[in-house]
Design a protein around this motif. Structure first.
Motif, PDB file in Angstrom:
ATOM      1  N   MET A   1     -32.600  21.194  12.212  1.00 14.10           N
ATOM      2  CA  MET A   1     -31.397  21.265  13.028  1.00 14.10           C
ATOM      3  C   MET A   1     -31.193  22.680  13.572  1.00 14.10           C
ATOM      4  SD  MET A   1     -27.947  22.038  13.150  1.00 14.10           S
ATOM      5  CE  MET A   1     -26.778  21.494  14.302  1.00 14.10           C
ATOM      6  N   LEU A   2     -31.515  23.697  12.750  1.00 13.63           N
ATOM      7  CA  LEU A   2     -31.381  25.079  13.221  1.00 13.63           C
ATOM      8  C   LEU A   2     -32.299  25.361  14.405  1.00 13.63           C
ATOM      9  CD1 LEU A   2     -30.984  27.288  10.007  1.00 13.63           C
ATOM     10  CD2 LEU A   2     -29.342  26.961  11.845  1.00 13.63           C
ATOM     11  N   TRP A   3     -33.513  24.802  14.364  1.00 12.81           N
ATOM     12  CA  TRP A   3     -34.457  25.013  15.459  1.00 12.81           C
ATOM     13  C   TRP A   3     -33.918  24.393  16.749  1.00 12.81           C
ATOM     14  CZ3 TRP A   3     -37.889  28.183  16.996  1.00 12.81           C
ATOM     15  CH2 TRP A   3     -38.792  27.852  18.000  1.00 12.81           C
ATOM     16  N   LYS A   4     -33.376  23.180  16.658  1.00 14.58           N
ATOM     17  CA  LYS A   4     -32.817  22.510  17.831  1.00 14.58           C
ATOM     18  C   LYS A   4     -31.611  23.301  18.365  1.00 14.58           C
ATOM     19  CE  LYS A   4     -31.141  18.148  19.612  1.00 14.58           C
ATOM     20  NZ  LYS A   4     -30.803  16.758  19.372  1.00 14.58           N
ATOM     21  N   PHE A   5     -30.788  23.799  17.454  1.00 18.04           N
ATOM     22  CA  PHE A   5     -29.640  24.613  17.850  1.00 18.04           C
ATOM     23  C   PHE A   5     -30.111  25.888  18.550  1.00 18.04           C
ATOM     24  CE2 PHE A   5     -26.321  27.816  16.606  1.00 18.04           C
ATOM     25  CZ  PHE A   5     -25.334  27.344  17.453  1.00 18.04           C
ATOM     26  N   PHE A   6     -31.134  26.546  17.993  1.00 17.94           N
ATOM     27  CA  PHE A   6     -31.694  27.756  18.591  1.00 17.94           C
ATOM     28  C   PHE A   6     -32.205  27.477  20.005  1.00 17.94           C
ATOM     29  CE2 PHE A   6     -35.422  30.446  19.467  1.00 17.94           C
ATOM     30  CZ  PHE A   6     -34.825  31.697  19.427  1.00 17.94           C
ATOM     31  N   LEU A   7     -32.972  26.403  20.168  1.00 16.57           N
ATOM     32  CA  LEU A   7     -33.522  26.062  21.490  1.00 16.57           C
ATOM     33  C   LEU A   7     -32.414  25.721  22.485  1.00 16.57           C
ATOM     34  CD1 LEU A   7     -36.696  23.981  20.526  1.00 16.57           C
ATOM     35  CD2 LEU A   7     -36.571  26.361  21.339  1.00 16.57           C
ATOM     36  N   THR A   8     -31.384  25.040  22.017  1.00 15.12           N
ATOM     37  CA  THR A   8     -30.242  24.714  22.879  1.00 15.12           C
ATOM     38  C   THR A   8     -29.547  25.990  23.343  1.00 15.12           C
ATOM     39  OG1 THR A   8     -29.940  22.602  21.740  1.00 15.12           O
ATOM     40  CG2 THR A   8     -28.081  23.415  23.018  1.00 15.12           C
ATOM     41  N   CYS A   9     -29.333  26.923  22.422  1.00 13.59           N
ATOM     42  CA  CYS A   9     -28.709  28.208  22.783  1.00 13.59           C
ATOM     43  C   CYS A   9     -29.588  28.986  23.763  1.00 13.59           C
ATOM     44  CB  CYS A   9     -28.442  29.038  21.527  1.00 13.59           C
ATOM     45  SG  CYS A   9     -27.080  28.406  20.524  1.00 13.59           S
ATOM     46  N   CYS A  10     -30.908  28.961  23.526  1.00 14.66           N
ATOM     47  CA  CYS A  10     -31.831  29.643  24.449  1.00 14.66           C
ATOM     48  C   CYS A  10     -31.752  29.035  25.845  1.00 14.66           C
ATOM     49  CB  CYS A  10     -33.267  29.554  23.937  1.00 14.66           C
ATOM     50  SG  CYS A  10     -33.637  30.724  22.631  1.00 14.66           S
ATOM     51  N   LYS A  11     -31.690  27.706  25.909  1.00 22.36           N
ATOM     52  CA  LYS A  11     -31.601  27.028  27.203  1.00 22.36           C
ATOM     53  C   LYS A  11     -30.315  27.432  27.936  1.00 22.36           C
ATOM     54  CE  LYS A  11     -30.608  22.616  27.352  1.00 22.36           C
ATOM     55  NZ  LYS A  11     -30.667  21.148  27.276  1.00 22.36           N
ATOM     56  N   ILE A  12     -29.210  27.456  27.218  1.00 16.48           N
ATOM     57  CA  ILE A  12     -27.935  27.858  27.824  1.00 16.48           C
ATOM     58  C   ILE A  12     -28.012  29.307  28.288  1.00 16.48           C
ATOM     59  CG2 ILE A  12     -25.490  28.299  27.366  1.00 16.48           C
ATOM     60  CD1 ILE A  12     -25.647  25.901  25.379  1.00 16.48           C
ATOM     61  N   GLY A  13     -28.537  30.173  27.435  1.00 14.62           N
ATOM     62  CA  GLY A  13     -28.646  31.593  27.772  1.00 14.62           C
ATOM     63  C   GLY A  13     -29.577  31.863  28.936  1.00 14.62           C
ATOM     64  N   ALA A  14     -30.622  31.040  29.062  1.00 13.83           N
ATOM     65  CA  ALA A  14     -31.619  31.274  30.108  1.00 13.83           C
ATOM     66  C   ALA A  14     -31.195  30.747  31.476  1.00 13.83           C
ATOM     67  CB  ALA A  14     -32.945  30.636  29.704  1.00 13.83           C
ATOM     68  N   PHE A  15     -30.426  29.675  31.503  1.00 13.85           N
ATOM     69  CA  PHE A  15     -30.169  29.000  32.775  1.00 13.85           C
ATOM     70  C   PHE A  15     -28.728  29.057  33.239  1.00 13.85           C
ATOM     71  CE2 PHE A  15     -34.017  26.969  31.101  1.00 13.85           C
ATOM     72  CZ  PHE A  15     -34.877  27.310  32.123  1.00 13.85           C
ATOM     73  N   THR A  16     -27.933  29.954  32.664  1.00 13.81           N
ATOM     74  CA  THR A  16     -26.555  30.103  33.111  1.00 13.81           C
ATOM     75  C   THR A  16     -26.365  31.501  33.667  1.00 13.81           C
ATOM     76  OG1 THR A  16     -25.886  28.653  31.289  1.00 13.81           O
ATOM     77  CG2 THR A  16     -24.151  29.793  32.450  1.00 13.81           C
ATOM     78  N   LEU A  17     -25.989  31.583  34.935  1.00 13.67           N
ATOM     79  CA  LEU A  17     -25.704  32.868  35.574  1.00 13.67           C
ATOM     80  C   LEU A  17     -24.208  33.131  35.531  1.00 13.67           C
ATOM     81  CD1 LEU A  17     -27.937  32.518  38.744  1.00 13.67           C
ATOM     82  CD2 LEU A  17     -28.425  33.874  36.713  1.00 13.67           C
ATOM     83  N   GLY A  18     -23.819  34.378  35.391  1.00 16.96           N
ATOM     84  CA  GLY A  18     -22.416  34.728  35.505  1.00 16.96           C
ATOM     85  C   GLY A  18     -21.750  35.160  34.229  1.00 16.96           C
ATOM     86  N   GLY A  19     -22.468  35.207  33.127  1.00 17.70           N
ATOM     87  CA  GLY A  19     -21.881  35.699  31.887  1.00 17.70           C
ATOM     88  C   GLY A  19     -21.273  34.619  31.025  1.00 17.70           C
ATOM     89  N   GLY A  20     -20.577  35.052  29.978  1.00 19.39           N
ATOM     90  CA  GLY A  20     -20.060  34.156  28.952  1.00 19.39           C
ATOM     91  C   GLY A  20     -19.143  33.058  29.446  1.00 19.39           C
ATOM     92  N   TYR A  21     -18.201  33.391  30.308  1.00 12.88           N
ATOM     93  CA  TYR A  21     -17.252  32.383  30.772  1.00 12.88           C
ATOM     94  C   TYR A  21     -17.934  31.338  31.643  1.00 12.88           C
ATOM     95  CZ  TYR A  21     -13.635  35.169  28.694  1.00 12.88           C
ATOM     96  OH  TYR A  21     -12.872  35.840  27.781  1.00 12.88           O
ATOM     97  N   ALA A  22     -18.968  31.732  32.348  1.00 15.17           N
ATOM     98  CA  ALA A  22     -19.713  30.762  33.153  1.00 15.17           C
ATOM     99  C   ALA A  22     -20.537  29.828  32.275  1.00 15.17           C
ATOM    100  CB  ALA A  22     -20.625  31.494  34.136  1.00 15.17           C
ATOM    101  N   MET A  23     -20.781  30.216  31.027  1.00 16.66           N
ATOM    102  CA  MET A  23     -21.554  29.391  30.099  1.00 16.66           C
ATOM    103  C   MET A  23     -20.721  28.304  29.440  1.00 16.66           C
ATOM    104  SD  MET A  23     -23.913  32.073  28.050  1.00 16.66           S
ATOM    105  CE  MET A  23     -25.150  33.081  28.853  1.00 16.66           C
ATOM    106  N   ILE A  24     -19.415  28.390  29.518  1.00 15.97           N
ATOM    107  CA  ILE A  24     -18.550  27.444  28.811  1.00 15.97           C
ATOM    108  C   ILE A  24     -18.853  25.985  29.163  1.00 15.97           C
ATOM    109  CG2 ILE A  24     -16.162  26.684  28.461  1.00 15.97           C
ATOM    110  CD1 ILE A  24     -15.370  29.648  28.663  1.00 15.97           C
ATOM    111  N   PRO A  25     -18.964  25.609  30.453  1.00 12.09           N
ATOM    112  CA  PRO A  25     -19.265  24.204  30.741  1.00 12.09           C
ATOM    113  C   PRO A  25     -20.602  23.750  30.146  1.00 12.09           C
ATOM    114  CG  PRO A  25     -18.525  25.313  32.734  1.00 12.09           C
ATOM    115  CD  PRO A  25     -18.721  26.369  31.691  1.00 12.09           C
ATOM    116  N   ALA A  26     -21.622  24.606  30.215  1.00 12.90           N
ATOM    117  CA  ALA A  26     -22.927  24.245  29.644  1.00 12.90           C
ATOM    118  C   ALA A  26     -22.837  24.122  28.128  1.00 12.90           C
ATOM    119  CB  ALA A  26     -23.976  25.285  30.029  1.00 12.90           C
TER     120      ALA A  26
END
Length: 181
Positions: A1-26
Motif C-alpha cells: 500500500m505504501l508503494w501505491k501511495f508513493f506512486l500516486t503522490c509522484c504522479k500528482i507531483g509530476a503532472f500538476t502545474l501551479g503549486g500546492g493549491y493547484a494540486m488539491i483537485p488531483a
C-alpha cells in the motif's frame, strides 16, 4: 500500500502545474474518489490542518494524508513522493535554463498555463466555501477580508484575529438567543 501511495503522490507531483493549491483537485480525486483512502470530510479536515502547518502546502498535505493512512512511514513516503518530481524537474530546468529562457515557445507555453493554474486554484476555493457553509448572508466576509489585505495593507494576522473574535461573539449571541426561546 505504501508503494501505491508513493506512486500516486509522484504522479500528482509530476503532472500538476501551479503549486500546492493547484494540486488539491488531483489529490482529492486520487485519495478520495479513485482510491477511497479518505472520505471527503477527512480530506477537507487534512487540507485545513495542512494550511496552518508551516512549510510547503502540497508536502504538508501528502505527509498528513500519509500519516493518517500508515503512520510515520506513510507521512515520510507521502512527502517524498509529492516532492521528488518537482525536485527532479527543477534540477533539469536549472541545468538547461540559459539555453531556452528566451525561447518564444516556452514563453507562450507559460502564458497559456497561467489561466489554467488560476482555475485549478479557484476550484478548491469554491468547494471549500461550499463545505464551510458560505451563503448569501456571509459571503461578504472573505471578500472584505481580501480587500482589506490587498487594498489597505491590513495584516492578514489582524484580519484572522478579528474574524475569529467576530465568529466567537456571533456564536455567543446565537446561543443566548436560542437560550431565551
Amino acid at each position: 500500500m505504501l508503494w501505491k501511495f508513493f506512486l500516486t503522490c509522484c504522479k500528482i507531483g509530476a503532472f500538476t502545474l501551479g503549486g500546492g493549491y493547484a494540486m488539491i483537485p488531483a489529490m482529492e480525486h486520487e485519495f478520495v474518489t479513485r482510491n477511497g483512502w479518505l472520505d471527503k470530510q477527512e480530506f477537507l479536515d487534512i487540507m485545513v490542518v495542512a494550511q496552518t502547518t508551516p512549510g510547503i502546502f502540497s508536502v504538508d498535505m501528502a505527509s498528513h494524508i500519509g500519516y493518517k493512512l500508515r503512520g510515520v512511514w506513510g507521512g515520510i513516503v507521502g512527502a517524498l513522493g509529492i516532492a521528488l518530481p518537482s525536485i527532479a524537474a527543477i534540477t533539469l530546468i536549472a541545468m538547461f535554463f540559459r539555453s531556452f529562457k528566451d525561447n518564444v515557445w516556452v514563453e507562450k507555453f507559460f502564458r497559456g498555463v497561467r489561466p489554467a493554474v488560476v482555475a485549478l486554484i479557484a476550484a478548491p476555493c469554491f468547494k471549500l466555501a461550499k463545505s464551510a457553509g458560505l451563503n448569501r448572508y456571509n459571503f461578504w466576509i472573505p471578500i472584505v477580508s481580501a480587500l482589506l489585505i490587498w487594498l489597505l495593507g491590513v495584516s492578514p494576522v489582524l484580519v484572522i484575529i478579528i474574524a475569529g473574535a467576530g465568529g466567537y461573539l456571533y456564536g455567543r449571541h446565537e446561543r443566548k438567543k436560542e437560550g431565551t426561546k
